[in-house]
Design an enzyme around this catalytic site. Structure first.
Site, PDB file in Angstrom:
ATOM      1  N   ASP A   1      -3.009   5.957 -10.659  1.00  0.00           N
ATOM      2  CA  ASP A   1      -2.141   7.288 -10.012  1.00  0.00           C
ATOM      3  C   ASP A   1      -0.693   7.540 -10.430  1.00  0.00           C
ATOM      4  OD1 ASP A   1      -2.192   9.522  -8.488  1.00  0.00           O
ATOM      5  OD2 ASP A   1      -1.337   8.392  -6.992  1.00  0.00           O
ATOM      6  N   HIS A   2      -0.592   8.488 -11.011  1.00  0.00           N
ATOM      7  CA  HIS A   2       0.858   8.639 -11.407  1.00  0.00           C
ATOM      8  C   HIS A   2       1.542   7.782 -12.699  1.00  0.00           C
ATOM      9  CE1 HIS A   2       1.662  12.593  -9.153  1.00  0.00           C
ATOM     10  NE2 HIS A   2       0.664  11.661  -8.093  1.00  0.00           N
TER      11      HIS A   2
ATOM     12  N   HIS B   1       3.464  16.456  -2.591  1.00  0.00           N
ATOM     13  CA  HIS B   1       2.995  15.094  -1.997  1.00  0.00           C
ATOM     14  C   HIS B   1       3.808  15.035  -0.663  1.00  0.00           C
ATOM     15  CE1 HIS B   1       2.531  14.199  -6.018  1.00  0.00           C
ATOM     16  NE2 HIS B   1       1.444  13.526  -5.742  1.00  0.00           N
ATOM     17  N   GLY B   2       3.283  14.006   0.213  1.00  0.00           N
ATOM     18  CA  GLY B   2       4.090  13.649   1.482  1.00  0.00           C
ATOM     19  C   GLY B   2       3.346  14.485   2.569  1.00  0.00           C
TER      20      GLY B   2
ATOM     21  N   LYS C   1       4.418  19.794   3.635  1.00  0.00           N
ATOM     22  CA  LYS C   1       3.756  20.718   2.566  1.00  0.00           C
ATOM     23  C   LYS C   1       4.294  22.110   2.579  1.00  0.00           C
ATOM     24  CE  LYS C   1       0.029  17.449   1.915  1.00  0.00           C
ATOM     25  NZ  LYS C   1       0.776  16.500   0.588  1.00  0.00           N
TER      26      LYS C   1
ATOM     27  N   ASP D   1      -3.527  10.320  -0.189  1.00  0.00           N
ATOM     28  CA  ASP D   1      -2.675   9.008   0.523  1.00  0.00           C
ATOM     29  C   ASP D   1      -2.120   9.348   1.686  1.00  0.00           C
ATOM     30  OD1 ASP D   1      -1.296   6.798   0.515  1.00  0.00           O
ATOM     31  OD2 ASP D   1       0.115   7.031  -1.293  1.00  0.00           O
TER      32      ASP D   1
ATOM     33  N   ARG E   1      -2.233   6.896   5.312  1.00  0.00           N
ATOM     34  CA  ARG E   1      -0.872   6.196   5.713  1.00  0.00           C
ATOM     35  C   ARG E   1      -0.604   6.592   7.363  1.00  0.00           C
ATOM     36  NH1 ARG E   1       3.933   7.098   1.234  1.00  0.00           N
ATOM     37  NH2 ARG E   1       2.936   6.118  -0.663  1.00  0.00           N
TER      38      ARG E   1
ATOM     39  N   ARG F   1      -5.287  -9.400  12.720  1.00  0.00           N
ATOM     40  CA  ARG F   1      -6.651  -8.976  12.555  1.00  0.00           C
ATOM     41  C   ARG F   1      -7.033  -7.870  13.663  1.00  0.00           C
ATOM     42  NH1 ARG F   1      -9.127 -14.875  12.249  1.00  0.00           N
ATOM     43  NH2 ARG F   1      -7.643 -14.984  14.063  1.00  0.00           N
TER      44      ARG F   1
HETATM   45  P1  13P Z   1      -0.778  13.164  -0.275  1.00  0.00           P
HETATM   46  O1  13P Z   1       0.763  12.746  -0.073  1.00  0.00           O
HETATM   47  O2  13P Z   1      -1.140  14.611  -0.009  1.00  0.00           O
HETATM   48  O3  13P Z   1      -1.484  12.459   0.316  1.00  0.00           O
HETATM   49  O4  13P Z   1      -1.111  13.418  -2.144  1.00  0.00           O
HETATM   50  C1  13P Z   1      -1.414  12.177  -2.452  1.00  0.00           C
HETATM   51  C2  13P Z   1      -1.398  12.021  -3.924  1.00  0.00           C
HETATM   52  O5  13P Z   1      -1.337  13.137  -4.673  1.00  0.00           O
HETATM   53  C3  13P Z   1      -1.491  10.893  -4.653  1.00  0.00           C
HETATM   54  O6  13P Z   1      -1.468  11.143  -6.078  1.00  0.00           O
HETATM   55  O1  G3H Z   2       1.406  10.540  -5.221  1.00  0.00           O
HETATM   56  C1  G3H Z   2       1.946   9.504  -4.963  1.00  0.00           C
HETATM   57  C2  G3H Z   2       1.185   8.647  -3.865  1.00  0.00           C
HETATM   58  O2  G3H Z   2       1.034   8.925  -2.729  1.00  0.00           O
HETATM   59  C3  G3H Z   2       1.744   7.272  -4.182  1.00  0.00           C
HETATM   60  O3  G3H Z   2       2.859   7.050  -3.394  1.00  0.00           O
HETATM   61  O4  G3H Z   2       4.233   5.705  -5.283  1.00  0.00           O
HETATM   62  O5  G3H Z   2       4.799   5.496  -2.855  1.00  0.00           O
HETATM   63  O6  G3H Z   2       2.651   4.373  -3.842  1.00  0.00           O
HETATM   64  P1  G3H Z   2       3.540   5.677  -3.766  1.00  0.00           P
HETATM   65 ZN    ZN Z   3      -0.185  12.837  -6.791  1.00  0.00          ZN
END
Ligand code: 13P
Ligand code: G3H
Ligand code: ZN
Length: 309
Positions: free
Chosen positions: A82-83, A180-181, A184, A256, A260, A281
């Site tokens: 991812d990214h 993200h986050g 939004k 993501d 979380r 656990r």
């Molecule tokens: P969210 O922050 O909306 O969950 O997006 C996650 C994301 O785009 C990871 O690449």
């Molecule tokens: O788009 C980003 C994802 O939520 C991943 O976030 O780089 O903190 O793992 P992170």
């Molecule tokens: Zn993303």
């Protein structure tokens, strides 16, 4: 079985549903996601960011993916970067067995993004790995007061067509109003489905990816806050809009933040209700369960991937 996203996306485009791509950072998250895929008979994309790789270590992540694939041989599972920030990270993931990588050149100008994406595509394709690229800027769209300025951050459909043609990327992440986050939208949630449609018209064979697509599930935010958290004013993309995206040509939906929140809510609740608990656990098990429920809901009621394995 471990697959690239190619077969998944072909099916998703033909049958008009989306596949969830869920960020993994540890074993409980991965098990929660994969168990949900198995229970709903859904294809699934596991994805790790470069900071997730730094946290969990690539060797551990890949061994866990291997274990998940072994446990669920009939579920199509893809492992995706991812990214990806640069060529070296993408190469490292490809060399470690990821079946898909994202190269995120969205911070660069158009020509630089094309050059970097092409470099990754060339290496990835030589190893049978597929590539997701990104065009348009997600972050902060909702913070733009000036409409003209925020418009400039959405993906331009004509550029998208040129970008895909020139890079040979396998799928494209676009900006249509998500970010993200957990924060939004300041006001009403709004996505530019008109831009999505225009992009689909121009590149109908290219699977489209939606980042920043967590719902920021209100019940999970509430649960966090009820048990000592402080996450005020969080807002995401409503399920109805994500469902609309799933049947309108979006093939991959990234999540993501909701995971979380699920993990945090589960842990907070367990601690609040059992102040004497200190067996990991106990609270991680509750968190894993809540992650599984969250992912099951998306696969079944929102993305339409349930039963499509
Ligand atoms: P969210 O922050 O909306 O969950 O997006 C996650 C994301 O785009 C990871 O690449
Ligand atoms: O788009 C980003 C994802 O939520 C991943 O976030 O780089 O903190 O793992 P992170
Ligand atoms: Zn993303």
């Amino acid at each position: 079985m471990l697959v690239t996203t190619q077969e998944m996306f072909e099916k998703s485009m033909k049958e008009k549903f989306a596949i969830g791509a869920f960020n993994v950072n540890d074993m409980e998250i991965m098990q929660g996601i994969v168990d949900a895929a198995a229970v709903t008979n859904s294809p699934v994309i596991l994805q790790a960011s470069s900071s997730a790789i730094k946290y969990a270590k690539i060797g551990y992540l890949m061994k866990m993916v291997e274990a998940a694939v072994e446990e669920h041989p009939n579920i199509p599972i893809a492992m995706h970067l991812d990214h990806g920030p640069d060529f070296e990270t993408a190469k490292m993931c490809i060399d470690h067995g990821f079946t898909s990588v994202m190269i995120d050149g969205s911070k660069y100008d158009f020509e630089e993004n094309i050059a970097l994406t092409k470099q990754v595509v060339e290496y990835a394709h030589s190893k049978g790995v597929v590539v997701e690229a990104e065009l348009g800027k997600l972050a902060g769209i909702e913070d733009e007061v000036n409409v003209a300025a925020s418009d400039a951050m959405y993906t331009d459909p004509a550029q998208a067509e040129e970008f895909v043609k020139r890079t040979g990327c396998d799928s494209l992440a676009i900006a249509i109003g998500t970010s993200h986050g957990a924060y939004k939208f300041k006001g009403e949630a709004k996505l530019r489905f008109d831009i999505l449609q225009e992009i689909k018209n121009r590149i109908p064979a290219t699977p489209i990816v939606l980042h920043g697509a967590s719902t920021v599930i209100p019940s999970l935010v509430e649960m966090c806050n009820q048990y000592g958290g402080d996450i005020p004013g969080a807002k995401g993309v409503p399920d109805e809009m994500l469902h609309q995206a799933s049947i309108s040509g979006v093939s991959k939906i990234n999540v993501d933040t909701d995971l979380r929140l699920a993990m945090t809510a589960g842990i907070r609740k367990t601690f609040a209700e059992n102040p004497n608990a200190f067996d990991p656990r106990k609270y991680l098990g509750v968190a894993r369960e809540l992650i599984q429920e969250t992912v099951k809901h998306k696969m079944t009621n929102v993305f339409g991937s349930a039963g499509k394995a």
